[in-house]
Design an enzyme around this catalytic site. Sequence first.
Site, mmCIF file in Angstrom:
data_model
loop_
_atom_site.group_PDB
_atom_site.id
_atom_site.type_symbol
_atom_site.label_atom_id
_atom_site.label_comp_id
_atom_site.label_asym_id
_atom_site.label_seq_id
_atom_site.Cartn_x
_atom_site.Cartn_y
_atom_site.Cartn_z
ATOM 1 N N CYS A 66 0.839 -1.205 0.000
ATOM 2 C CA CYS A 66 0.000 0.000 0.000
ATOM 3 C C CYS A 66 0.874 1.255 0.000
ATOM 4 O O CYS A 66 1.463 1.606 1.026
ATOM 5 C CB CYS A 66 -0.901 -0.022 1.236
ATOM 6 S SG CYS A 66 -1.933 1.437 1.409
ATOM 7 N N CYS A 116 -0.451 4.249 2.079
ATOM 8 C CA CYS A 116 -0.265 4.051 3.516
ATOM 9 C C CYS A 116 1.193 4.243 3.925
ATOM 10 O O CYS A 116 1.480 4.865 4.935
ATOM 11 C CB CYS A 116 -0.652 2.630 3.908
ATOM 12 S SG CYS A 116 -2.083 1.993 3.067
ATOM 13 N N ASP A 117 2.109 3.691 3.159
ATOM 14 C CA ASP A 117 3.493 3.577 3.642
ATOM 15 C C ASP A 117 4.495 4.443 2.898
ATOM 16 O O ASP A 117 5.659 4.518 3.302
ATOM 17 C CB ASP A 117 3.940 2.101 3.556
ATOM 18 C CG ASP A 117 3.096 1.214 4.466
ATOM 19 O OD1 ASP A 117 2.622 1.712 5.492
ATOM 20 O OD2 ASP A 117 2.908 0.024 4.146
#
Length: 330
Positions: free
Chosen positions: A148, A151-152
């Site tokens: 992701c 997200c990261d």
Amino acid sequence: MEFHLSNISTSQPAVSEHVKVLILGSGPAGLSAALYAARADLNPVVLTGMELGGQVSVTYAVENYPGFPEGVGGPQLVELFQKQAERFGARVEFDTATEVDLSQRPFRVRTYNTEYLADTLIISTGASSIHLNVPGETELTGRGVSYCATCDGWFFKDKDVIVVGGGDSALEEGIFLTRYAKSVTIVHRRDEFRAGAILQNRAKENSKIKFLLNSVIEGIKGEQAVKAVQVKNVNNGETTEVPTDGVFIFIGHNPNTALFKGQLELDELGYIVADKRMHTGVPGVFAAGEVADPVFRQVITSAGMGAAAAMQAIHFLEEQESIVETSATA
Ligand SMILES: Cc1cc2nc3c(=O)[nH]c(=O)nc-3n(C[C@H](O)[C@H](O)[C@H](O)COP(=O)(O)OP(=O)(O)OC[C@H]3O[C@@H](n4cnc5c(N)ncnc54)[C@H](O)[C@@H]3O)c2cc1C
């Protein structure tokens, strides 16, 4: 022994438990549904499945869920979700649905331990990223291996990262990662991309993006964090070690819907087809979160869908009760 569904005895359990709301899955969608159903005094039961807390429980930090200005650990966030739902009477069972029968109400759900008869069912079994299945991948997930970018990506400021895949999501996420990363190397097994032409051009024009084509990842190396990947050229068989700080894998997602095949409508990718109100084609069965969402795939969107599904389940039960009352007084 590995736990396969075929290991389950098909004999009927001695006791069935009747519940008003049964929720399959303990990710953000399932636990949010549980909170709403519990606050309506419906004593929902949540089956955790194999992954208590869902995908977010393997996420080191979540920085895009509102209410946590400093970010929050993934496991901590789902623990809070669970506590909040339990405070209002939700019951979380460490169990997995192995068979469902949606042909009549109450719906029958077999698990490893028991059988439930459910007046309403909220399906929030999520989706699983397709893994490379190479050495180091599982051990380093959350330590440099990610599925992701939204997200990261932030954790890879001025770092070198590898993106694996050749479809739209690989190129889209690769381009997104150039906001943070010093360099993004896209590793793809073929010499042509499946991604659309516009995306391909945007990727090729981006000075931070490099390509390693006709190549596959054979292993991911590192102790506490990713340090390198082993890349094999599929044309000449040569293997080289490429240093990197992160590996983002975008080779597809599989919704966890095998249980519902033939009973619910699934789209061509296997996601449950649900309308805006989370209704599936079977009255009383609702779907929420990634199991019905190939597009957004975030904690906040999944939690929102879970809340919406529970509100619709509450409404459905109220309607059923009023039908019973009307026919009793008629
Ligand atoms: C590494 C990683 C990092 C991420 N980081 C972020 C981030 O920073 N921010 C963000 O917004 N999103 C992030 N995401 C995405 C986010 O985690 C998902 O969008 C979200 O978890 C989806 O929630 P869900 O409840 O729909 O499904 P899931 O989280 O997939 O949960 C599914 C649940 O269903 C259960 N289940 C499956 N089969 C059965 C069964 N047969 N019976 C009972 N239960 C079953 C599983 O055990 C699990 O509890 C990340 C994802 C990953 C993988």
